[in-house]
Motif scaffolding. Structure first.
Motif, PDB file in Angstrom:
ATOM      1  N   ARG A 177     -13.600 -25.301 -13.060  1.00  0.00           N
ATOM      2  CA  ARG A 177     -13.428 -26.895 -13.305  1.00  0.00           C
ATOM      3  C   ARG A 177     -14.608 -27.936 -12.606  1.00  0.00           C
ATOM      4  N   TYR A 178     -14.900 -28.620 -13.342  1.00  0.00           N
ATOM      5  CA  TYR A 178     -15.453 -29.997 -12.688  1.00  0.00           C
ATOM      6  C   TYR A 178     -14.355 -31.026 -12.484  1.00  0.00           C
ATOM      7  N   GLY A 179     -14.082 -31.320 -11.551  1.00  0.00           N
ATOM      8  CA  GLY A 179     -12.941 -32.497 -11.408  1.00  0.00           C
ATOM      9  C   GLY A 179     -11.680 -31.768 -12.256  1.00  0.00           C
TER      10      GLY A 179
ATOM     11  N   GLU B 254     -11.704 -28.555 -17.220  1.00  0.00           N
ATOM     12  CA  GLU B 254     -12.074 -27.184 -17.351  1.00  0.00           C
ATOM     13  C   GLU B 254     -13.076 -26.521 -18.081  1.00  0.00           C
ATOM     14  N   VAL B 255     -14.264 -26.139 -17.770  1.00  0.00           N
ATOM     15  CA  VAL B 255     -15.224 -25.981 -18.773  1.00  0.00           C
ATOM     16  C   VAL B 255     -15.331 -24.081 -19.074  1.00  0.00           C
ATOM     17  N   LEU B 256     -14.860 -23.669 -18.328  1.00  0.00           N
ATOM     18  CA  LEU B 256     -14.550 -22.230 -18.295  1.00  0.00           C
ATOM     19  C   LEU B 256     -13.100 -21.503 -18.440  1.00  0.00           C
TER      20      LEU B 256
ATOM     21  N   GLY C  85     -24.423 -18.394 -27.027  1.00  0.00           N
ATOM     22  CA  GLY C  85     -23.745 -19.201 -27.476  1.00  0.00           C
ATOM     23  C   GLY C  85     -24.255 -20.557 -27.744  1.00  0.00           C
ATOM     24  N   PRO C  86     -23.633 -21.516 -28.292  1.00  0.00           N
ATOM     25  CA  PRO C  86     -24.204 -22.981 -28.709  1.00  0.00           C
ATOM     26  C   PRO C  86     -24.440 -23.549 -27.167  1.00  0.00           C
ATOM     27  N   SER C  87     -25.249 -24.666 -27.176  1.00  0.00           N
ATOM     28  CA  SER C  87     -25.489 -25.086 -25.902  1.00  0.00           C
ATOM     29  C   SER C  87     -24.235 -25.787 -25.248  1.00  0.00           C
ATOM     30  N   GLY C  88     -23.797 -25.818 -24.242  1.00  0.00           N
ATOM     31  CA  GLY C  88     -22.736 -26.411 -23.625  1.00  0.00           C
ATOM     32  C   GLY C  88     -21.498 -25.782 -23.617  1.00  0.00           C
ATOM     33  N   CYS C  89     -21.773 -24.404 -23.955  1.00  0.00           N
ATOM     34  CA  CYS C  89     -20.588 -23.465 -24.278  1.00  0.00           C
ATOM     35  C   CYS C  89     -20.110 -22.800 -22.810  1.00  0.00           C
ATOM     36  N   GLY C  90     -21.151 -23.017 -21.766  1.00  0.00           N
ATOM     37  CA  GLY C  90     -20.575 -22.470 -20.459  1.00  0.00           C
ATOM     38  C   GLY C  90     -21.505 -21.271 -20.183  1.00  0.00           C
ATOM     39  N   LYS C  91     -22.356 -20.868 -20.688  1.00  0.00           N
ATOM     40  CA  LYS C  91     -23.340 -19.655 -20.356  1.00  0.00           C
ATOM     41  C   LYS C  91     -23.938 -19.876 -18.996  1.00  0.00           C
ATOM     42  N   SER C  92     -24.705 -21.109 -19.034  1.00  0.00           N
ATOM     43  CA  SER C  92     -25.341 -21.102 -17.465  1.00  0.00           C
ATOM     44  C   SER C  92     -24.283 -21.057 -16.452  1.00  0.00           C
ATOM     45  N   THR C  93     -23.195 -21.826 -16.483  1.00  0.00           N
ATOM     46  CA  THR C  93     -21.980 -22.056 -15.628  1.00  0.00           C
ATOM     47  C   THR C  93     -21.767 -20.570 -15.035  1.00  0.00           C
ATOM     48  N   THR C  94     -21.561 -19.734 -16.116  1.00  0.00           N
ATOM     49  CA  THR C  94     -21.028 -18.403 -15.931  1.00  0.00           C
ATOM     50  C   THR C  94     -22.206 -17.634 -14.908  1.00  0.00           C
TER      51      THR C  94
END
Ligand SMILES: Nc1ncnc2c1ncn2[C@@H]1O[C@H](COP(=O)(O)OP(=O)(O)O)[C@@H](O)[C@H]1O
Ligand SMILES: [Mg+2]
Lengths: 304, 362
Positions: B12-14, B17-19, B36-45
């Protein structure tokens, strides 16, 4: 057609002309006046044209004048001490406060307040704090059972140095913080993954990458420290004796008390030469930086 | 080499929830690609596995041990960043040896390791150069080399090729595929490029909107996508989707739409009939459509050529079929004209049906 191109070439200069004119009148005229005056035996009651030309006599006299020497060394000690301590504190604080936790922006704003206060006011406030009986410092020392210190009487140079550090550390702090926040984030992350501890990140990554900004900041501060006047004027007036008589004060006294305008002008010119060396050093450094960046970019492009 | 397990990983960012609870098991020595498409949470994972982002909920296990509270340096990982993240003030050798030098390894060992890796990635001529004096492709190699110099058990890659031009990207992709066979390590690779995913992965994990859509080998995902998103994401040119009615005609279930009426193979028809759907989305990959003038009506489309894109040996045709657009591929030497109507046969095993509401595969 030819006329058109030559007109095009002149146009930028025409735009610059008003500014250049103001520069010449406001900057070069006084400086030339000062340089001219420094070659003459000049009393404030005379106009410059009535004065006698004495060549380099004013300069030569200063070279063997012990009061000027004392003043020169006070200035050097003052400038290098304050800049060294301010650099260490400012950069240290920036490294400490470069993190995103709640309240940090308020803290940062508070830290830069001293810089925003007029120097005369800083001098007055510190003079009060240094006061032998009512002053904050001595009252504090006495409250913890220590003896008060005669700040301005016995440790005058230390006292003015402390006041200057208080006022100017924020300047270095802000610039260091800006430099820190523009560092490439991912290189720092890579260092964390490569196993660097907080200290190692600072020593091997952050400081080397901040170095160009730090060098320019230091030179700027040094130039400024050589010209310091107000705070010392208010705090000690240069005394006791000559112990805090920095060059700017000495120049003022030579001109007003001793009525030696020529000598004061010569002294200003010595200071000017010193600052010129520092300024040119700073320009040379930034030029070198830019040239290096260009060369690197070019090399990289060549290989595609 | 450890196995890595993500358990209900949440970020979660604030308040955002992104993942949303990622569950994933990665076996030893496996090359896992998150795509996955950009913004789907790959980098965050990936960054949560690396320890660069805090875990909001859930846990990361390495060999069964929870590691989400460890510092990145204690996780035994190496990472290659999208922007390479080289140290600008150090030359190539210093960049590659930074971690070894921090560990105070003997100088001789460091030199040997750097030389060995530099030879492997073809950078031994450039060891004294600073990153600023290198081209994009060379910088990319330095970033790889820096990771390889570490004897980390797990390698993380965050879109390492996305800043390269197309030709270099293809070349580096091939080199990575080769390296992957020689270097037996756990590798987790993030990309938005499905071709990279297909060519490199032992296992692909398709993500969208902070959820895992499907995971499996590239072939599994390509042949049996679980939903319309995965079907459309993998494969190039992408799968065609057509709205169809499902109609029983004399015992055969037909997918009927504007300009086509295709017989469904028995197995697919059975599954569709169990769900008792009146309509479905019909999915067909361009590679499952073949130019064939004499194919039977029930296994073919009549397509009107709208655009022809010449890409070499193959041409990509964009055709209209009723109101819908269908992409097909054809050998470039086939003489066709724009506006012409051509018949394309469809392979029965190339037919996919998706529930129009849930978008799940039938
Ligand atoms: N620091 C951040 N603050 C707020 N939202 C973020 C932050 N970093 C990433 N996000 C959001 O998280 C989502 C996933 O980002 P990311 O993992 O970078 O996607 P990608 O799959 O492209 O690598 C995106 O919607 C992004 O906007
Ligand atoms: Mg990303």
């Amino acid at each position: 057609m030819a006329q058109r191109t030559s007109l095009n070439r002149i146009t930028p200069y025409m735009f610059v002309a008003p500014a250049a004119l103001v520069m010449i009148l406001a900057l070069f005229y006084p400086i030339s006046y000062m340089i001219w005056g420094s070659f003459r035996d000049w009393d404030p009651s005379q106009s410059l044209s009535e004065t006698e030309f004495v060549g380099l006599a004013n300069y030569a006299k200063l070279l063997v004048d012990p009061a000027f020497h004392a003043s020169f060394w006070v200035t050097m000690i003052f400038a290098f001490t304050v800049v060294t301590v301010e650099m260490i504190l400012g950069v240290g604080l920036a490294l400490l406060l470069d993190r995103n936790i709640r309240g940090m922006s308020v803290l940062r704003t508070l830290f830069i307040l001293p810089m925003m206060i007029a120097p005369v006011v800083v001098g007055l406030v510190w003079r009060y704090m240094y006061h032998q009986t009512y002053g904050t410092f001595n009252r504090f020392l006495e409250s913890i059972g220590l003896e008060g210190v005669n700040w301005l009487g016995q440790n005058p140079l230390l006292s003015v140095i402390m006041a200057d550090i208080w006022q100017w550390t924020p300047f270095i702090f802000i610039l260091s913080l800006a430099a820190l926040q523009s560092l490439p984030k991912s290189a720092l992350e890579a260092a964390r993954i490569d196993g660097a501890t907080g200290w190692q990140q600072i020593i091997y990554i952050k400081l080397p990458l901040m170095m160009p900004v730090l060098i320019v900041t230091m030179l700027l501060r040094l130039i400024d420290a050589f010209k310091v006047l107000e705070v010392i004027l208010v705090l000690t007036g240069g005394g006791p004796g000559l112990s805090t008589e920095i060059l700017a004060l000495r120049i003022a006294r030579t001109a007003r008390e001793f009525r030696e305008l020529g000598e004061a002008a010569a002294m200003s010119n010595y200071l000017l030469m010193l600052l010129m060396v520092l300024t040119l050093g700073m320009f040379a450094f930034t030029r070198w930086q830019e040239a290096r960046a260009r060369r690197l970019k070019f090399a990289a492009q060549e290989e595609g | 080499m450890p196995t890595i397990r993500l358990e209900r990983l949440v970020k979660r960012y604030g308040a955002v929830e992104v993942l949303h609870g990622i569950d994933l098991d990665m076996a030893e020595h496996e090359f896992t690609v998150l795509v996955g498409p950009s913004g789907c949470g790959k980098s965050t994972t990936l960054r949560m596995i690396a320890g660069l982002e805090d875990v909001s909920d859930g846990e990361v296990y390495m060999d069964g041990k929870p590691i989400s509270n460890l510092d990145p340096k204690d996780r035994d990982i190496a990472m290659v960043f999208q922007d390479y993240a080289l140290y600008p003030h150090m030359n190539v050798a210093k960049n590659m040896s930074f971690s070894l030098r921090l560990q105070k390894r003997p100088q001789a060992e460091i030199n040997k390791k750097v030389m060995e890796v530099a030879k492997m990635i073809g950078l031994d001529q450039f060891l004294d150069r600073k990153p600023g004096e290198l081209s994009g492709g060379q910088r990319q190699r330095v970033a790889m080399g820096r990771a390889l110099c570490r004897d980390a058990s797990t390698f993380l890659f965050d879109e390492p090729l996305s800043n390269l031009d197309a030709k270099l990207r293809g070349q580096m992709r091939a080199e990575l595929a080769l390296m992957r066979q020689n270097v037996k390590k756990n590798m987790i690779y993030v990309t938005h490029d499905q071709i990279e995913a297909m060519t490199l992965a032992d296992r692909i994990v398709v993500m969208n909107g902070g959820h895992i859509q499907q995971q499996g080998t590239p072939a599994e995902l390509f042949k049996n996508p679980v939903n319309k998103f995965v079907a459309g994401f993998l494969g190039s040119p992408p799968m065609n989707f057509l709205d169809a009615e499902l109609v029983d005609e004399g015992g055969t279930l037909m997918a009927k739409g504007d300009g086509f009426n295709i017989a469904l193979p028995a197995e697919l028809a059975n599954r569709a009939q169990k769900l008792a759907l009146g309509t479905a989305t019909l999915g067909i990959r361009p590679s499952d459509l073949e130019y064939s003038a004499d194919a039977p009506d029930a296994a073919s489309f009549d397509l009107n050529v709208v655009i022809s894109e010449y890409v070499g040996a193959q041409s990509v045709l964009i055709c209209s079929c009723g109101d819908a657009k269908i992409t097909v591929e054809i050998k470039s030497e086939t003489p066709i004209a724009l506006g012409e109507t051509l018949r394309f046969a469809v392979r029965p095993e190339g037919l996919h049906l998706f529930d129009p509401k849930t978008e799940m595969a039938i």
